[in-house]
Design a protein around this motif. Structure first.
Motif, PDB file in Angstrom:
ATOM      1  N   VAL A 178      49.113 -34.850 -61.974  1.00  0.00           N
ATOM      2  CA  VAL A 178      49.400 -33.734 -62.866  1.00  0.00           C
ATOM      3  C   VAL A 178      49.185 -34.222 -64.292  1.00  0.00           C
ATOM      4  N   GLU A 179      48.983 -33.278 -65.216  1.00  0.00           N
ATOM      5  CA  GLU A 179      48.637 -33.649 -66.584  1.00  0.00           C
ATOM      6  C   GLU A 179      49.840 -33.981 -67.452  1.00  0.00           C
ATOM      7  N   SER A 180      51.036 -33.545 -67.068  1.00  0.00           N
ATOM      8  CA  SER A 180      52.214 -33.789 -67.909  1.00  0.00           C
ATOM      9  C   SER A 180      53.477 -33.791 -67.050  1.00  0.00           C
ATOM     10  N   GLN A 181      54.555 -34.285 -67.654  1.00  0.00           N
ATOM     11  CA  GLN A 181      55.854 -34.259 -66.978  1.00  0.00           C
ATOM     12  C   GLN A 181      56.279 -32.809 -66.723  1.00  0.00           C
ATOM     13  N   GLU A 182      55.935 -31.918 -67.647  1.00  0.00           N
ATOM     14  CA  GLU A 182      56.275 -30.502 -67.468  1.00  0.00           C
ATOM     15  C   GLU A 182      55.575 -29.932 -66.230  1.00  0.00           C
ATOM     16  N   ASP A 183      54.301 -30.312 -66.036  1.00  0.00           N
ATOM     17  CA  ASP A 183      53.572 -29.842 -64.852  1.00  0.00           C
ATOM     18  C   ASP A 183      54.198 -30.405 -63.576  1.00  0.00           C
ATOM     19  N   ARG A 184      54.649 -31.645 -63.627  1.00  0.00           N
ATOM     20  CA  ARG A 184      55.312 -32.253 -62.461  1.00  0.00           C
ATOM     21  C   ARG A 184      56.561 -31.446 -62.107  1.00  0.00           C
ATOM     22  N   LEU A 185      57.385 -31.178 -63.093  1.00  0.00           N
ATOM     23  CA  LEU A 185      58.615 -30.428 -62.838  1.00  0.00           C
ATOM     24  C   LEU A 185      58.315 -29.014 -62.358  1.00  0.00           C
ATOM     25  N   ARG A 186      57.282 -28.398 -62.931  1.00  0.00           N
ATOM     26  CA  ARG A 186      56.898 -27.044 -62.511  1.00  0.00           C
ATOM     27  C   ARG A 186      56.469 -27.043 -61.043  1.00  0.00           C
ATOM     28  N   ALA A 187      55.638 -28.023 -60.660  1.00  0.00           N
ATOM     29  CA  ALA A 187      55.169 -28.098 -59.270  1.00  0.00           C
ATOM     30  C   ALA A 187      56.339 -28.323 -58.312  1.00  0.00           C
ATOM     31  N   LEU A 188      57.250 -29.218 -58.676  1.00  0.00           N
ATOM     32  CA  LEU A 188      58.404 -29.498 -57.818  1.00  0.00           C
ATOM     33  C   LEU A 188      59.293 -28.271 -57.680  1.00  0.00           C
ATOM     34  N   THR A 189      59.523 -27.585 -58.779  1.00  0.00           N
ATOM     35  CA  THR A 189      60.368 -26.390 -58.752  1.00  0.00           C
ATOM     36  C   THR A 189      59.737 -25.300 -57.884  1.00  0.00           C
ATOM     37  N   LEU A 190      58.429 -25.093 -58.054  1.00  0.00           N
ATOM     38  CA  LEU A 190      57.743 -24.077 -57.249  1.00  0.00           C
ATOM     39  C   LEU A 190      57.779 -24.443 -55.769  1.00  0.00           C
ATOM     40  N   ALA A 191      57.555 -25.718 -55.454  1.00  0.00           N
ATOM     41  CA  ALA A 191      57.559 -26.146 -54.050  1.00  0.00           C
ATOM     42  C   ALA A 191      58.943 -25.957 -53.437  1.00  0.00           C
ATOM     43  N   ARG A 192      59.977 -26.327 -54.186  1.00  0.00           N
ATOM     44  CA  ARG A 192      61.349 -26.187 -53.662  1.00  0.00           C
ATOM     45  C   ARG A 192      61.704 -24.730 -53.390  1.00  0.00           C
ATOM     46  N   GLY A 193      61.091 -23.807 -54.161  1.00  0.00           N
ATOM     47  CA  GLY A 193      61.407 -22.396 -54.009  1.00  0.00           C
ATOM     48  C   GLY A 193      60.621 -21.699 -52.916  1.00  0.00           C
ATOM     49  N   ALA A 194      59.677 -22.405 -52.303  1.00  0.00           N
ATOM     50  CA  ALA A 194      58.858 -21.776 -51.263  1.00  0.00           C
ATOM     51  C   ALA A 194      59.674 -21.586 -49.982  1.00  0.00           C
ATOM     52  N   SER A 195      59.311 -20.591 -49.236  1.00  0.00           N
ATOM     53  CA  SER A 195      60.015 -20.243 -48.005  1.00  0.00           C
ATOM     54  C   SER A 195      59.954 -21.372 -46.983  1.00  0.00           C
TER      55      SER A 195
END
Length: 75
Positions: A40-57
């Motif tokens: 990922v390009e930034s720490q923000e992108d890392r956190l965004r990806a993790l948050t989105l993955a955790r929220g998936a069904s």
């Protein structure tokens, strides 16, 4: 849910955000545990990806194996 269904849900969530377009994220699922690898390009992108993955069904937990890509020179 099956691992295939969880994988599809995570892929769909990650593809919904344009902020992650510069990222190269691979997704693996085993027993509803998601492992994110790649760059990922930034720490923000890392956190965004993790948050989105955790929220998936169907996701029980997420393992973060993401790396920050080397910054591109702005010359």
């Amino acid at each position: 849910e099956s691992d295939d269904a969880v994988l599809a849900a995570v892929k769909e969530r990650l593809s919904e955000t344009s902020e992650l377009e510069g990222s190269d994220i691979d997704i693996a699922v085993k027993n509803s545990v998601v492992r994110l690898t790649g760059t990922v390009e930034s720490q923000e992108d890392r956190l965004r990806a993790l948050t989105l993955a955790r929220g998936a069904s169907g996701v029980s937990s997420v393992i973060d194996d993401l790396q920050l890509s080397s910054p591109k020179s702005k010359s």
